[in-house]
Scaffold this active site. Structure first.
Site, PDB file in Angstrom:
ATOM      1  N   LEU A  48      17.086   4.499  25.645  1.00 25.17           N
ATOM      2  CA  LEU A  48      15.063   4.275  24.732  1.00 25.17           C
ATOM      3  C   LEU A  48      13.791   4.153  25.727  1.00 25.17           C
ATOM      4  CD1 LEU A  48      16.516   0.471  23.367  1.00 25.17           C
ATOM      5  CD2 LEU A  48      16.768   3.056  22.471  1.00 25.17           C
ATOM      6  N   ASP A  49      13.280   4.459  24.923  1.00 30.88           N
ATOM      7  CA  ASP A  49      12.010   4.678  25.265  1.00 30.88           C
ATOM      8  C   ASP A  49      10.932   3.061  26.198  1.00 30.88           C
ATOM      9  OD1 ASP A  49      11.777   7.194  24.655  1.00 30.88           O
ATOM     10  OD2 ASP A  49      10.262   6.431  22.440  1.00 30.88           O
ATOM     11  N   ARG A  50      10.454   3.120  27.129  1.00 28.58           N
ATOM     12  CA  ARG A  50      10.021   2.208  27.624  1.00 28.58           C
ATOM     13  C   ARG A  50       9.659   0.988  26.692  1.00 28.58           C
ATOM     14  NH1 ARG A  50       8.314   0.261  32.818  1.00 28.58           N
ATOM     15  NH2 ARG A  50       6.889  -1.707  33.204  1.00 28.58           N
TER      16      ARG A  50
END
Length: 306
Positions: free
Chosen positions: A139-141
């Site tokens: 998942l993105d940050r």
């Protein structure tokens, strides 16, 4: 299917539907084990039948035979174990599903710490498990929600293939700017790199195929927003963010793709459910990941509903 962990070994009782099938067929065809791993297991005598090493992988197995695989061997974690808060949503001998918070990378880049993988390594260490940390997807940050990890090499290989075949289902929710009139639909736009920005992606005819399915859940009037539930058919970098922005409904808080920070300091995107058929037990696993506090506050703050 009856499976049981016994020390370093996984014991599988051969079910009726596997009667007459060989070890080789189970490992290669049913579980899609990679050739390198299976060769290693063969050379290291990590496969037994009824407690005896069986070199004839092509011999048929029979109902209630006990196929034993030495899967739970000690490995380096691959990342430094680091104490960080970790919300475990599901765990068994083969896989782990955790809730990634905002502001945390899934795994280290350039050997930095403070990532979800570091936290998982510490969790393994505290539970006496010495195995490589294998994330199945990312998942993105600043996206929150469920992330799947494998707890041994064969589970990792099977789960990787399940993800590639879209057999691991991930459901997301997002708050977007604007009132989305279309109740449900699919966005099928290729995604490629934005040559003008090092981290952005964009819709591009020369990009990779990307398909996002969406369903409008709710519309809000003040300010105008939509709550959208989404499912990915592909897993491109920033896919949901790029697709919603391209549609004209950027995610609230997503400044990289045109969103405004209204009531939340990061993109209002959360992976709220992970579901799959368990690779060893064939059970249906569906794990709900609760909405984080900042998204709950955002929803509560948007009080004027259409």
């Amino acid at each position: 299917m009856k499976v049981d962990k016994k020390g370093e070994w996984l014991e599988v009782e051969i079910p009726t539907e596997w009667d007459g099938i060989s070890i080789d067929s189970i490992l290669k065809d049913r579980w899609r084990g990679p050739k390198k791993l299976l060769h290693q297991m063969r050379m290291e005598k990590r496969v037994q039948v009824n407690g005896k090493i069986n070199t004839q992988w092509t011999s048929p197995l029979h109902k209630r035979d006990r196929l034993q695989l030495r899967l739970f061997i000690d490995e380096e974690y691959g990342v430094e174990p680091e104490y960080l808060p970790l919300s475990v949503m599901y765990e068994d001998d083969h896989l782990l599903i955790v809730d990634k918070p905002a502001g945390m990378d899934t795994h280290p880049n350039d050997h930095n710490g403070g990532t979800l993988a570091n936290a998982v390594a510490f969790h393994f260490q505290m539970n006496g498990l010495k195995t490589k940390v294998r994330h199945i997807h990312r998942l993105d940050r600043d996206t929150t929600g469920g992330v799947v990890f494998a707890k041994h090499a064969l589970a990792g290989a099977i789960l990787d293939q399940m993800l590639e075949k879209r057999l691991i289902k991930r459901t997301y929710i997002a708050f977007t700017h604007g009132k989305l009139n279309q109740k449900k639909g699919s966005i099928q736009e290729k995604i490629g790199r934005d040559r003008h920005h090092p981290s952005r992606r964009r819709v591009s005819p020369t990009g990779e195929t990307a398909i996002t399915h969406f369903e409008r859940v709710q519309i809000y009037s003040n300010p105008p927003m939509s709550l959208v539930r989404l499912k990915l058919e592909t897993g491109r970098t920033h896919q949901i963010r790029v697709h919603l922005s391209h549609l004209g409904f950027p995610i609230v808080g997503d400044s990289l793709y045109g969103g405004q920070k209204e009531g939340i300091s990061r993109q209002a995107l959360h992976a709220e459910n992970v579901s799959l058929i368990h690779p060893f037990t064939n059970e249906e696993i569906s794990v709900a990941i609760p909405w984080p506090d900042d998204i709950l506050r955002l929803e509560k703050g948007v009080i004027h509903k259409k």
